[in-house]
Design a protein around this motif. Structure first.
Motif, PDB file in Angstrom:
ATOM      1  N   GLN A  48       0.806  -1.220   0.000  1.00 20.25           N
ATOM      2  CA  GLN A  48       0.000   0.000   0.000  1.00 20.25           C
ATOM      3  C   GLN A  48       0.843   1.275   0.000  1.00 20.25           C
ATOM      4  N   ASN A 133      -1.289  -5.646   1.669  1.00 15.85           N
ATOM      5  CA  ASN A 133      -2.094  -4.663   2.397  1.00 15.85           C
ATOM      6  C   ASN A 133      -1.309  -3.848   3.428  1.00 15.85           C
ATOM      7  N   ILE A 281      -7.834  -5.467   6.410  1.00 14.22           N
ATOM      8  CA  ILE A 281      -7.847  -4.074   5.972  1.00 14.22           C
ATOM      9  C   ILE A 281      -8.967  -3.323   6.691  1.00 14.22           C
ATOM     10  N   ARG A 289     -13.050  -5.908   2.309  1.00 17.37           N
ATOM     11  CA  ARG A 289     -11.868  -6.436   2.983  1.00 17.37           C
ATOM     12  C   ARG A 289     -11.386  -7.751   2.365  1.00 17.37           C
TER      13      ARG A 289
END
Length: 406
Positions: A48, A133, A281, A289
């Motif tokens: 991310q 993530n 997440i 998610r």
């Protein structure tokens, strides 16, 4: 005629050995060439902070030298638009004990709160599910010298001395002794031991080969940070422990038990404390998610939800005998329970970040059905106990699994 047949058999054996060596290298994440092997771990990743990250790594092989090695990589993150790299080398001073002296310089990113063992063997997967993530990274510029040594066939050791510049990529402040630190320097020593008392080994041409992996296995690591040594800012120590046990059943089922524990004492910044490998997440709905489950992560625990300066985790997995639908199609059912306990002193030292502690004990259980299609499967996990959330769907994690390794 006999000599021609013998020559043909010899050539076939050599080709078979070369193919076997090639497959072994690919399985370990290397693409072999004459003098060096390309490292496949750096080809493509995603997280991310960097977005897509691509690069190339390599290490020299025995054809180059069985006494010296050179290793390195260069990667580029498209979202942060920065290069990361490492260059290093080593010399083997005792072949039979595989004793190496290594030096390295690294400028890269590391997940805040993560911890690894120096003695961990290389483990390669096509991609790392949990990495997708992660958003909380710190940059580190690391200069290291280390000594690898196999004390006995069952006991592996590594000692490392390091000088590290740490630069968080987020607005973190470590407030200690009336001073605020955003970036800081560390001077550390690390001693790591891995003991496999029930594994079987043998020496082949002065190289140790593992004939059978035995359990339980134990890993212990001690880290000491020194203030005012080569510009180090803080004194602290860390002690990390891991035990892995596998029980094979007569019906091709398997039970695994993994315990991890760690403690940090002294003036330890958040970058070097502990999370417990969360993998959920922070989004509104279950489908938002939906991602890929990790191999040993807490699937219902949200990223950056908890940090600890002392923790223990226990993970139990039971792999049922695969369902033999065809010779190639054999899905497998897995039952999983995970537990985490942790706490932290002096939370007020860590500013501009918000997190909780695990002092009440965190529990999740779930089920996986793996290898449904091309290595992919499905995972379901449920969060219950002291950290059960008021909104029911926030306690549920539904994800892909991926279990294909080269």
């Amino acid at each position: 005629m006999q000599s021609q047949t013998a020559a043909s058999e010899s050539t076939a054996q050599q080709d078979s050995l070369r193919r076997r060596a090639f497959i072994t290298n690919i399985g370990n994440g290397y693409f072999p060439t004459k003098y060096f092997n390309f490292d496949l771990r750096y080809l493509i990743k995603f997280n991310q902070y960097e977005g897509f990250r691509t690069g190339l790594g390599a290490i020299t092989n025995d054809a180059f030298s069985n006494r010296y090695r050179v290793t390195g990589y260069l990667s580029y993150g498209f979202r942060d638009a920065k290069f990361k790299y490492s260059i290093g080398g080593g010399t083997r001073i005792r072949p039979r004990s595989n004793t190496w002296i290594n030096v390295a310089y690294t400028d890269d990113l590391q997940e805040t709160g993560s911890s690894t063992f120096l003695t961990d063997k290389r483990f390669f997967t096509i991609f790392q599910p949990r990495l997708l993530n992660i958003d909380l990274f710190h940059r580190f510029i690391n200069r290291t010298i280390s000594l690898e040594h196999r004390i006995s066939p069952h006991l592996l050791s590594e000692i490392q001395l390091a000088r590290t510049d740490v630069l968080p990529t987020y607005s973190y402040i470590f407030y200690i002794d009336d001073t605020s630190y955003h970036d800081f320097n560390l001077s550390t020593s690390i001693v790591s031991l891995q003991w496999s008392p029930f594994s079987r080994y043998e020496y082949v041409k002065d190289k140790l080969k593992e004939l059978k992996k035995g359990f339980p296995q134990f890993t212990l690591q001690y880290t000491q940070s020194y203030k005012n040594l080569f510009g180090g800012d803080f004194n602290f120590l860390k002690l990390d422990f891991r035990s892995v046990y596998q029980l094979e059943h007569a019906n091709n089922a398997l039970t695994t038990v993994t315990m991890r524990a760690g403690i940090a004492k002294g003036k330890t910044p958040l970058t070097h404390l502990y999370h417990t490998y969360p993998n959920n997440i922070t989004k509104e709905t279950i489908l938002q998610r939906f991602s890929v489950a990790g191999l040993n992560s807490f699937e219902t625990m949200y990223f950056n939800e908890f940090f600890s300066d002392r923790f223990t985790t226990l993970q139990l997995k039971h792999f049922f005998k695969p369902f033999k639908i065809t010779e190639r199609y054999q899905p497998q059912l897995v039952l999983i329970t995970r537990y985490a306990l942790g706490d932290m002193n002096h939370i007020e030292r860590h500013q501009n970040v918000t997190f909780g502690t695990l002092d009440k004990g965190y529990t999740e259980s779930g089920v996986e059905i793996n290898k449904l299609l091309f290595g992919f499967g499905l995972s379901f996990a449920y969060r219950y106990g002291a950290y059960h959330l008021p909104r029911e769907e926030d306690n549920i994690a539904f994800k892909f699994t991926f279990n294909l390794t080269l």
